[in-house]
Design a protein around this motif. Sequence first.
Motif, PDB file in Angstrom:
ATOM      1  N   LYS A 144       0.822  -1.213   0.000  1.00  0.00           N
ATOM      2  CA  LYS A 144       0.000   0.000   0.000  1.00  0.00           C
ATOM      3  C   LYS A 144       0.856   1.264   0.000  1.00  0.00           C
ATOM      4  O   LYS A 144       0.436   2.305  -0.513  1.00  0.00           O
ATOM      5  CB  LYS A 144      -0.916   0.013   1.228  1.00  0.00           C
ATOM      6  N   SER A 145       2.051   1.189   0.547  1.00  0.00           N
ATOM      7  CA  SER A 145       2.910   2.381   0.678  1.00  0.00           C
ATOM      8  C   SER A 145       3.721   2.675  -0.578  1.00  0.00           C
ATOM      9  O   SER A 145       4.314   3.741  -0.682  1.00  0.00           O
ATOM     10  CB  SER A 145       3.877   2.197   1.855  1.00  0.00           C
ATOM     11  N   GLY A 146       3.787   1.754  -1.502  1.00  0.00           N
ATOM     12  CA  GLY A 146       4.671   1.919  -2.642  1.00  0.00           C
ATOM     13  C   GLY A 146       3.935   2.279  -3.924  1.00  0.00           C
ATOM     14  O   GLY A 146       2.716   2.415  -3.940  1.00  0.00           O
ATOM     15  N   PRO A 147       4.747   2.441  -4.994  1.00  0.00           N
ATOM     16  CA  PRO A 147       6.211   2.349  -4.980  1.00  0.00           C
ATOM     17  C   PRO A 147       6.849   3.656  -4.534  1.00  0.00           C
ATOM     18  O   PRO A 147       6.231   4.719  -4.633  1.00  0.00           O
ATOM     19  CB  PRO A 147       6.544   2.049  -6.440  1.00  0.00           C
ATOM     20  N   THR A 148       8.083   3.570  -4.058  1.00  0.00           N
ATOM     21  CA  THR A 148       8.797   4.749  -3.598  1.00  0.00           C
ATOM     22  C   THR A 148      10.220   4.714  -4.125  1.00  0.00           C
ATOM     23  O   THR A 148      10.692   3.678  -4.604  1.00  0.00           O
ATOM     24  CB  THR A 148       8.811   4.798  -2.058  1.00  0.00           C
ATOM     25  N   TRP A 149      10.905   5.854  -4.047  1.00  0.00           N
ATOM     26  CA  TRP A 149      12.304   5.927  -4.447  1.00  0.00           C
ATOM     27  C   TRP A 149      13.149   5.425  -3.288  1.00  0.00           C
ATOM     28  O   TRP A 149      13.170   6.023  -2.222  1.00  0.00           O
ATOM     29  CB  TRP A 149      12.685   7.365  -4.794  1.00  0.00           C
ATOM     30  N   ASP A 150      13.825   4.289  -3.467  1.00  0.00           N
ATOM     31  CA  ASP A 150      14.526   3.698  -2.328  1.00  0.00           C
ATOM     32  C   ASP A 150      15.939   4.248  -2.179  1.00  0.00           C
ATOM     33  O   ASP A 150      16.461   4.930  -3.064  1.00  0.00           O
ATOM     34  CB  ASP A 150      14.525   2.168  -2.404  1.00  0.00           C
ATOM     35  N   ARG A 151      16.559   3.953  -1.032  1.00  0.00           N
ATOM     36  CA  ARG A 151      17.912   4.431  -0.712  1.00  0.00           C
ATOM     37  C   ARG A 151      18.870   3.262  -0.574  1.00  0.00           C
ATOM     38  O   ARG A 151      19.840   3.334   0.163  1.00  0.00           O
ATOM     39  CB  ARG A 151      17.879   5.228   0.603  1.00  0.00           C
TER      40      ARG A 151
ATOM     41  N   ASN B 132      21.096  -1.890  -6.143  1.00  0.00           N
ATOM     42  CA  ASN B 132      20.117  -1.360  -7.088  1.00  0.00           C
ATOM     43  C   ASN B 132      20.525  -1.530  -8.536  1.00  0.00           C
ATOM     44  O   ASN B 132      19.684  -1.835  -9.398  1.00  0.00           O
ATOM     45  CB  ASN B 132      19.869   0.125  -6.804  1.00  0.00           C
ATOM     46  N   TYR B 133      21.805  -1.307  -8.839  1.00  0.00           N
ATOM     47  CA  TYR B 133      22.214  -1.197 -10.233  1.00  0.00           C
ATOM     48  C   TYR B 133      23.170  -2.298 -10.691  1.00  0.00           C
ATOM     49  O   TYR B 133      23.644  -2.268 -11.821  1.00  0.00           O
ATOM     50  CB  TYR B 133      22.823   0.187 -10.476  1.00  0.00           C
ATOM     51  N   VAL B 134      23.447  -3.263  -9.809  1.00  0.00           N
ATOM     52  CA  VAL B 134      24.224  -4.435 -10.203  1.00  0.00           C
ATOM     53  C   VAL B 134      23.424  -5.708  -9.928  1.00  0.00           C
ATOM     54  O   VAL B 134      23.164  -6.500 -10.826  1.00  0.00           O
ATOM     55  CB  VAL B 134      25.594  -4.482  -9.479  1.00  0.00           C
ATOM     56  N   MET B 135      23.014  -5.897  -8.657  1.00  0.00           N
ATOM     57  CA  MET B 135      22.323  -7.133  -8.296  1.00  0.00           C
ATOM     58  C   MET B 135      20.937  -7.230  -8.949  1.00  0.00           C
ATOM     59  O   MET B 135      20.547  -8.292  -9.442  1.00  0.00           O
ATOM     60  CB  MET B 135      22.205  -7.248  -6.778  1.00  0.00           C
ATOM     61  N   HIS B 136      20.189  -6.138  -8.939  1.00  0.00           N
ATOM     62  CA  HIS B 136      18.859  -6.196  -9.548  1.00  0.00           C
ATOM     63  C   HIS B 136      18.928  -6.459 -11.053  1.00  0.00           C
ATOM     64  O   HIS B 136      18.195  -7.328 -11.563  1.00  0.00           O
ATOM     65  CB  HIS B 136      18.079  -4.919  -9.245  1.00  0.00           C
TER      66      HIS B 136
ATOM     67  N   LEU C  11      10.486   2.126  -6.850  1.00  0.00           N
ATOM     68  CA  LEU C  11      10.163   2.606  -8.187  1.00  0.00           C
ATOM     69  C   LEU C  11      11.297   2.315  -9.164  1.00  0.00           C
ATOM     70  O   LEU C  11      11.066   1.790 -10.262  1.00  0.00           O
ATOM     71  CB  LEU C  11       9.875   4.110  -8.161  1.00  0.00           C
ATOM     72  N   GLN C  12      12.542   2.636  -8.781  1.00  0.00           N
ATOM     73  CA  GLN C  12      13.626   2.408  -9.741  1.00  0.00           C
ATOM     74  C   GLN C  12      13.887   0.930  -9.975  1.00  0.00           C
ATOM     75  O   GLN C  12      14.253   0.523 -11.080  1.00  0.00           O
ATOM     76  CB  GLN C  12      14.915   3.123  -9.342  1.00  0.00           C
ATOM     77  N   ASP C  13      13.649   0.086  -8.952  1.00  0.00           N
ATOM     78  CA  ASP C  13      13.834  -1.351  -9.157  1.00  0.00           C
ATOM     79  C   ASP C  13      12.835  -1.912 -10.156  1.00  0.00           C
ATOM     80  O   ASP C  13      13.149  -2.833 -10.916  1.00  0.00           O
ATOM     81  CB  ASP C  13      13.698  -2.098  -7.830  1.00  0.00           C
ATOM     82  N   LEU C  14      11.601  -1.367 -10.149  1.00  0.00           N
ATOM     83  CA  LEU C  14      10.587  -1.831 -11.085  1.00  0.00           C
ATOM     84  C   LEU C  14      11.011  -1.608 -12.532  1.00  0.00           C
ATOM     85  O   LEU C  14      10.617  -2.356 -13.437  1.00  0.00           O
ATOM     86  CB  LEU C  14       9.258  -1.109 -10.824  1.00  0.00           C
ATOM     87  N   VAL C  15      11.828  -0.577 -12.765  1.00  0.00           N
ATOM     88  CA  VAL C  15      12.290  -0.260 -14.121  1.00  0.00           C
ATOM     89  C   VAL C  15      13.667  -0.848 -14.389  1.00  0.00           C
ATOM     90  O   VAL C  15      13.904  -1.497 -15.409  1.00  0.00           O
ATOM     91  CB  VAL C  15      12.321   1.265 -14.340  1.00  0.00           C
TER      92      VAL C  15
ATOM     93  N   PRO D 209      14.122  -5.166 -14.960  1.00  0.00           N
ATOM     94  CA  PRO D 209      13.894  -5.796 -16.269  1.00  0.00           C
ATOM     95  C   PRO D 209      14.618  -5.121 -17.427  1.00  0.00           C
ATOM     96  O   PRO D 209      15.041  -5.792 -18.368  1.00  0.00           O
ATOM     97  CB  PRO D 209      12.373  -5.703 -16.439  1.00  0.00           C
ATOM     98  N   VAL D 210      14.787  -3.787 -17.380  1.00  0.00           N
ATOM     99  CA  VAL D 210      15.374  -3.086 -18.529  1.00  0.00           C
ATOM    100  C   VAL D 210      16.870  -3.360 -18.633  1.00  0.00           C
ATOM    101  O   VAL D 210      17.371  -3.818 -19.666  1.00  0.00           O
ATOM    102  CB  VAL D 210      15.086  -1.579 -18.454  1.00  0.00           C
ATOM    103  N   LEU D 211      17.623  -3.078 -17.559  1.00  0.00           N
ATOM    104  CA  LEU D 211      19.049  -3.401 -17.599  1.00  0.00           C
ATOM    105  C   LEU D 211      19.266  -4.910 -17.557  1.00  0.00           C
ATOM    106  O   LEU D 211      20.269  -5.417 -18.068  1.00  0.00           O
ATOM    107  CB  LEU D 211      19.779  -2.729 -16.434  1.00  0.00           C
ATOM    108  N   GLY D 212      18.308  -5.647 -16.954  1.00  0.00           N
ATOM    109  CA  GLY D 212      18.377  -7.108 -16.991  1.00  0.00           C
ATOM    110  C   GLY D 212      18.293  -7.640 -18.406  1.00  0.00           C
ATOM    111  O   GLY D 212      18.904  -8.668 -18.736  1.00  0.00           O
ATOM    112  N   TRP D 213      17.559  -6.970 -19.268  1.00  0.00           N
ATOM    113  CA  TRP D 213      17.487  -7.330 -20.680  1.00  0.00           C
ATOM    114  C   TRP D 213      18.867  -7.208 -21.323  1.00  0.00           C
ATOM    115  O   TRP D 213      19.343  -8.129 -22.003  1.00  0.00           O
ATOM    116  CB  TRP D 213      16.474  -6.423 -21.366  1.00  0.00           C
ATOM    117  N   ALA D 214      19.510  -6.063 -21.098  1.00  0.00           N
ATOM    118  CA  ALA D 214      20.830  -5.849 -21.691  1.00  0.00           C
ATOM    119  C   ALA D 214      21.837  -6.873 -21.184  1.00  0.00           C
ATOM    120  O   ALA D 214      22.590  -7.472 -21.964  1.00  0.00           O
ATOM    121  CB  ALA D 214      21.312  -4.433 -21.378  1.00  0.00           C
TER     122      ALA D 214
END
Length: 464
Positions: free
Chosen positions: A123-130, A136-140, A186-190, A193-198
């Motif tokens: 209910k609280s999301g999505p939010t910009w996480d810290r 965020n940008y390697v593991m996800h 919010l950024q994980d939702l994008v 899958p997007v960088l995961g595609w690459a």
Amino acid sequence: MHSHFYLKTALPLALLFTSFTFAESAPAEPALSETSIEIYQKHATNSAWEEKDIDPAFYDSPYQVSLFDSKNGEDSDRLLSQTYSIFGLGLGVIAVLAVMPEEITNWEKTDLQLGKKWADNVKSGPTWDRDDVVLNYVMHPYFGGVYYQSARKSGYRQWDAFMYSAVMSTFFWEYGVEAFAEVPSLQDLVVTPVLGWAYGEWAYTTERDIWLNGGTVLGSEYLGNTALFFLDPVDSLGRNFNYLLGKDVIKAGTGYFTFNEVPLPYGTETENQIGLKVSYIFGDDDSPALPGISGKKVVLSRYESRTEDPVDTGIIGVSAGGAWVNLDDEWGKKSAFGTQWSLGLYFTRSFSTRLNYTRATVDSKSAGDDMIYENYGIDSQYYFNSDANLRPFITAGLGEMMADEDKTKRRFQINAGLGLHYKITNNWAIQGDWRSYYSTRTKTHENHLSSSIIYRFGKGEWSL
């Protein structure tokens, strides 16, 4: 340290431990019959969409989704089996964490009311996480690539594999497993899958090359085993599990041999596509040997093709640049220069949609402390004169603004603007734009004037 750190790291660590346990604890000569090994060896580890006999009408609608209708011969049974494997691994990690001591997981006793916690977080999301940049940008993206390969190796094309990754990362992970520990990001939702595609497409082609090189990297079988595991741990674990049992409990897939006449994307001409199977058998056939971490006794398919998938990693674009941020007087802050980046999909020359983020440190107009200003959201662009290199565009979107990284000070915003996009090469472009942001809660207006450089993955803007 928060509980979600353990959740984000436990699954890859569990996969790593499990894989090497298979390799080290199995006997040198597994107690499997010759017949059962032969049955398992008859299966290929994956199939390729490029090898299939594709109906020319398929190219008329490049963004159609075949996940739920395998009309091109995709191996839906293999994908379902892979999905079960992912579900089992993820839910297994949650179960283990739930019973572990609090001093290890940092989950408070109240966290064990998992149903209520999950509902509150959703209910609280999505939010910009810290979260940490590496998470965020390697593991996800890494695990987005693992999801992606599950579909790609089941004979689905790149767009379908991306859609599968988006569904899994959104509903299985962000709004599923991870929502037990934190508010969906919010950024994980994008990004996932997007960088995961690459990453996933690179891993997919790299793994095929390793197998065709005898399963070695730099001449080393050990490096080959390790690389194959990390490129796709789910598939690697499945092969090991099947080998230990001597049968395909987890489907390994099928392969094809084809010689087809296929249409070129967006044209009436056709050309030949040649598929060639190559088989690699490792170990002594008379004395079956342990296949190693990656399950070495396999049959793989290698193909040579000039046919292009009209939707490939070239539609993925990242941008970075600067922005002049002019705030409403209600903020009581001066204008300031900040940074801006985006990640998006450039679907055609006329349309794109992106996750956009701006950050600036602004000074007070009177005595007081500096403030960190953030603006993030999803926006879309429509480009005019799209066949030319210089393209005017309009943009609109929605998102939130935040002060001093305080989520209680979030303001919903809608925005619109216009700009100029200039294509330098298929992979590179520059862009400048003006945007006006409006907060429906505080009735305030902000203006951003920004410029950025854009990079497109793969071959960039070659099609569509």
